[in-house]
Every structure is written in structure tokens, then in C-alpha cells.
Design a protein around this motif. Sequence first.
Motif, PDB file in Angstrom:
ATOM      1  N   MET A   1     -16.258  -1.000   1.076  1.00  0.00           N
ATOM      2  CA  MET A   1     -15.344  -1.204  -0.047  1.00  0.00           C
ATOM      3  C   MET A   1     -15.980  -2.069  -1.131  1.00  0.00           C
ATOM      4  SD  MET A   1     -11.764  -1.846   2.007  1.00  0.00           S
ATOM      5  CE  MET A   1     -11.218  -0.738   3.305  1.00  0.00           C
TER       6      MET A   1
ATOM      7  N   SER B   1       0.844  -1.185   0.000  1.00  0.00           N
ATOM      8  CA  SER B   1       0.000   0.000   0.000  1.00  0.00           C
ATOM      9  C   SER B   1       0.881   1.237   0.000  1.00  0.00           C
ATOM     10  CB  SER B   1      -0.916  -0.001   1.240  1.00  0.00           C
ATOM     11  OG  SER B   1      -1.509   1.258   1.442  1.00  0.00           O
TER      12      SER B   1
ATOM     13  N   SER C   1       0.000   3.570  -6.057  1.00  0.00           N
ATOM     14  CA  SER C   1      -1.249   2.839  -5.835  1.00  0.00           C
ATOM     15  C   SER C   1      -2.388   3.535  -6.568  1.00  0.00           C
ATOM     16  CB  SER C   1      -1.588   2.760  -4.342  1.00  0.00           C
ATOM     17  OG  SER C   1      -0.670   1.958  -3.636  1.00  0.00           O
TER      18      SER C   1
ATOM     19  N   ASN D   1      -1.185  -1.911  -7.174  1.00  0.00           N
ATOM     20  CA  ASN D   1       0.020  -1.323  -6.574  1.00  0.00           C
ATOM     21  C   ASN D   1       1.257  -1.766  -7.335  1.00  0.00           C
ATOM     22  OD1 ASN D   1      -0.990  -0.121  -3.852  1.00  0.00           O
ATOM     23  ND2 ASN D   1      -1.893  -2.160  -3.916  1.00  0.00           N
TER      24      ASN D   1
ATOM     25  N   SER E   1      -6.718   3.103  -6.874  1.00  0.00           N
ATOM     26  CA  SER E   1      -7.949   2.428  -6.453  1.00  0.00           C
ATOM     27  C   SER E   1      -9.135   3.036  -7.184  1.00  0.00           C
ATOM     28  CB  SER E   1      -8.156   2.555  -4.938  1.00  0.00           C
ATOM     29  OG  SER E   1      -7.127   1.914  -4.220  1.00  0.00           O
TER      30      SER E   1
ATOM     31  N   THR F   1     -13.725   2.435  -7.782  1.00  0.00           N
ATOM     32  CA  THR F   1     -14.973   1.724  -7.510  1.00  0.00           C
ATOM     33  C   THR F   1     -15.659   1.462  -8.838  1.00  0.00           C
ATOM     34  OG1 THR F   1     -15.206   2.844  -5.383  1.00  0.00           O
ATOM     35  CG2 THR F   1     -17.171   1.795  -6.290  1.00  0.00           C
TER      36      THR F   1
ATOM     37  N   ASP G   1      -8.525   7.034  -7.172  1.00  0.00           N
ATOM     38  CA  ASP G   1      -7.730   7.461  -6.023  1.00  0.00           C
ATOM     39  C   ASP G   1      -6.290   7.050  -6.294  1.00  0.00           C
ATOM     40  OD1 ASP G   1      -9.686   8.563  -4.106  1.00  0.00           O
ATOM     41  OD2 ASP G   1     -10.536   6.553  -4.211  1.00  0.00           O
TER      42      ASP G   1
ATOM     43  N   MET H   1     -14.616  -2.655  -5.253  1.00  0.00           N
ATOM     44  CA  MET H   1     -13.449  -1.815  -5.448  1.00  0.00           C
ATOM     45  C   MET H   1     -12.286  -2.627  -6.012  1.00  0.00           C
ATOM     46  SD  MET H   1     -13.313   0.926  -2.299  1.00  0.00           S
ATOM     47  CE  MET H   1     -12.151   1.942  -3.246  1.00  0.00           C
TER      48      MET H   1
ATOM     49  N   ASP I   1      -9.734   2.462   1.589  1.00  0.00           N
ATOM     50  CA  ASP I   1      -8.566   2.127   0.773  1.00  0.00           C
ATOM     51  C   ASP I   1      -8.351   0.616   0.844  1.00  0.00           C
ATOM     52  OD1 ASP I   1      -6.115   1.705  -0.401  1.00  0.00           O
ATOM     53  OD2 ASP I   1      -5.097   3.343   0.636  1.00  0.00           O
ATOM     54  N   PRO I   2      -8.687  -0.130  -0.213  1.00  0.00           N
ATOM     55  CA  PRO I   2      -8.589  -1.595  -0.161  1.00  0.00           C
ATOM     56  C   PRO I   2      -7.189  -2.111   0.122  1.00  0.00           C
ATOM     57  CG  PRO I   2      -9.839  -0.883  -2.084  1.00  0.00           C
ATOM     58  CD  PRO I   2      -9.208   0.341  -1.502  1.00  0.00           C
ATOM     59  N   SER I   3      -6.155  -1.377  -0.277  1.00  0.00           N
ATOM     60  CA  SER I   3      -4.789  -1.869  -0.097  1.00  0.00           C
ATOM     61  C   SER I   3      -4.439  -2.074   1.368  1.00  0.00           C
ATOM     62  CB  SER I   3      -3.787  -0.915  -0.742  1.00  0.00           C
ATOM     63  OG  SER I   3      -3.749   0.335  -0.068  1.00  0.00           O
TER      64      SER I   3
ATOM     65  N   ASN J   1      -7.988  -2.400  -6.590  1.00  0.00           N
ATOM     66  CA  ASN J   1      -6.772  -1.701  -6.182  1.00  0.00           C
ATOM     67  C   ASN J   1      -5.568  -2.329  -6.883  1.00  0.00           C
ATOM     68  OD1 ASN J   1      -4.317  -1.997  -3.951  1.00  0.00           O
ATOM     69  ND2 ASN J   1      -5.114   0.079  -4.147  1.00  0.00           N
TER      70      ASN J   1
END
Length: 333
Positions: free
Chosen positions: A66, A34, A323, A73, A325, A327, A305, A69, A51-53, A71
Motif C-alpha cells: 500500500m 470502509s 470510498s 471515505n 482510493s 496510488t 478505485d 496510497m 485497500d487502505p480503508s 483513501n
Amino acid sequence: MRNILFVLFIFVFAGTSSAQNGDEVFDFLRIPNSARVNSLGGHNISIIERDPSLIFHNPALLGAEMDKMVNLNYMNYISDVNAGSALFTKALKEHSAWGVGASFFSYGNLKETTGENQIIGDFSAKDISVVGFYSHDLNDRWRGGLSLKFLYSSIADYTSIGLCVDAGLSYYNSEKEFSAGITLKNIGAQLKPYDNKRQKMPWDIQAGISKKMTHAPIRFSLTAMYLNRWKFDYVDDSDQEYKGDNFFKALVKHFVIGVDYIPSDNFWIGVGFNPKTSLDMKLRDGGGALSGFSAGAGVKIKMFDVGASIAKYNPSALSLMISVSMTLDDFKN
């Protein structure tokens, strides 16, 4: 609630009983997945954000908020050594959620040599983790979470397979803007060793707290790590004068400090300090002065994001992480 605490106690007892000195396998599991956590010192299990991470670090941070979602990275660790992860999360009714993800760590191309140091070719090495997540709201303030990791590692013609779990709890008081977490990490076993010798997992116990100031958009975090051990092994055999850490050094190596500035839901800035990384990377000639420090920022750009952070895990180079993210439902509008 009592059942959850009992299960966590059993995990702690079992892990403590089986802990032994020796080499660890799948050590890439300690690398942050993350950009936000990376900016706050590389370890954080207590901040509450959409923040899913964050669930790579504490599965109890996963929630129904979440829903749908994604994510992604990526980290350039150093030179051609790279790491990355991908994650999808989904709400399960009103008080539960699940997720599935994967992460990798690639060591790049390495030179294969003989015992006489003659180069005879190249080989590659990589680590891969496939993870399933589940969380459930225990009440208005407490949430529990679990993650199951299938691990694969290859070094040239040698391969290894492992299986481990993370178990976590998260507490959040929205009125006081205070949160806390505890996570038992990487509890499992190496199912298939590289050769005939099995190695221990990089298991860890972490606990942390985060508190946002009442009249300012600033949040402080303190994370305790490696709570399953006191002192750390010293690996530089060339330094015959070093006798190990004193009490103060051993103590500070267990903590990570993070501060983030959050003026709105669409922007954040974070800084962190990891004393263990700083002390481990300190060179005799004074090099590596910024090792252990990290910083990052994030912004919402339309439906995305985006966050970026830098940290110094090596005395000679900075590690950059990015990162993203999103939805999925936002793309329907």
C-alpha cells in the motif's frame, strides 16, 4: 512471534479485568470506515486486499503493498448525520509500513431546550479521531499491526478527550486463498470526561476468517465480534415484558456474515448480514425488515478505485457510503 502473542494476551487480560457495565464514550469508533467492510455487514478484519480503508478495522492489514496510497471515505448515516475519514499509507523498507489518518462523525444541528421543552437555540455535536498506524511482516504468512488513536468529542459546550490503541494479527495463505485475523480494539481510557464522571471505552475483541472458493471468484467471510462480553444490555425501558436475549439470540449477535464476488482485480460486489443490527432494529409492527442487511460494489476507473455501499442502521433510512482510493505514483506516469 511469541512476543507478539504475549502482548496480545496481556491486552486481553487487562481489558477483561477492567470491563464494567455502564455507558460508553466515543461509540462512533464502531462505525465502519470502509465501503467494502460496510457492504460485508459492517465488521470484517480478515479480507486481504490492496485497500487502505481496511486498516481502520485491523491495523495488521496494512502492508508495504500500500505504498503511497490515499483513501477517502464519506457516509451519510441518516438525515444530516454524516461521517468520513481520510488516510495516507507508506511502505517502510520491505517488510513494514506506516500510515496516518483521521475520521469524524457529525451529528448535525440539534435543538437546545429547557426542562419545560422550550427551544432556546441550536447546538452541534461531533467526534474526531486522529490515528497513526504501523505494521510489520512477522514471516511470509503472519503480519502484526498497531494503531494509536487520539480522540476528541464535543457536545455543545462540553468536550472530552481520549486515547486508545488497536492491536491486530493477520494470517494469509495465498495457496489456499484463506485468511484470518484477530484484533483488540479501542483499548484505552477517557482522559478528559464531559463532566466529573468518566465513561468506559467501546473496547472489543474481534476474530474473523475469509475463504475464497477454489473454482469460483466468490469469497466467504465470518467475523466474530464483542468477544469480551456474552449478553448485551437492553435499552428500551418501556418494554417491561422483555427479559433479555435467549441463548440463540445472544449467540448470533456475535457474528457477521459477508460474501463478495471478485471476478477481477478491477471489480467486486459484496453483500452482508449483521444479525445484531437486524434484531436490535426490529420493530413491533414489523418495520425495519431490511435492517442488518448491506450491499455494495467497487470498480477501478483509470487511477481510482471507487466503492459504494448501503446498509440499514436505522429502521427508517438507508446509510450510503462512498470510498475512493488512489496510488500517488500513478499520477507520475
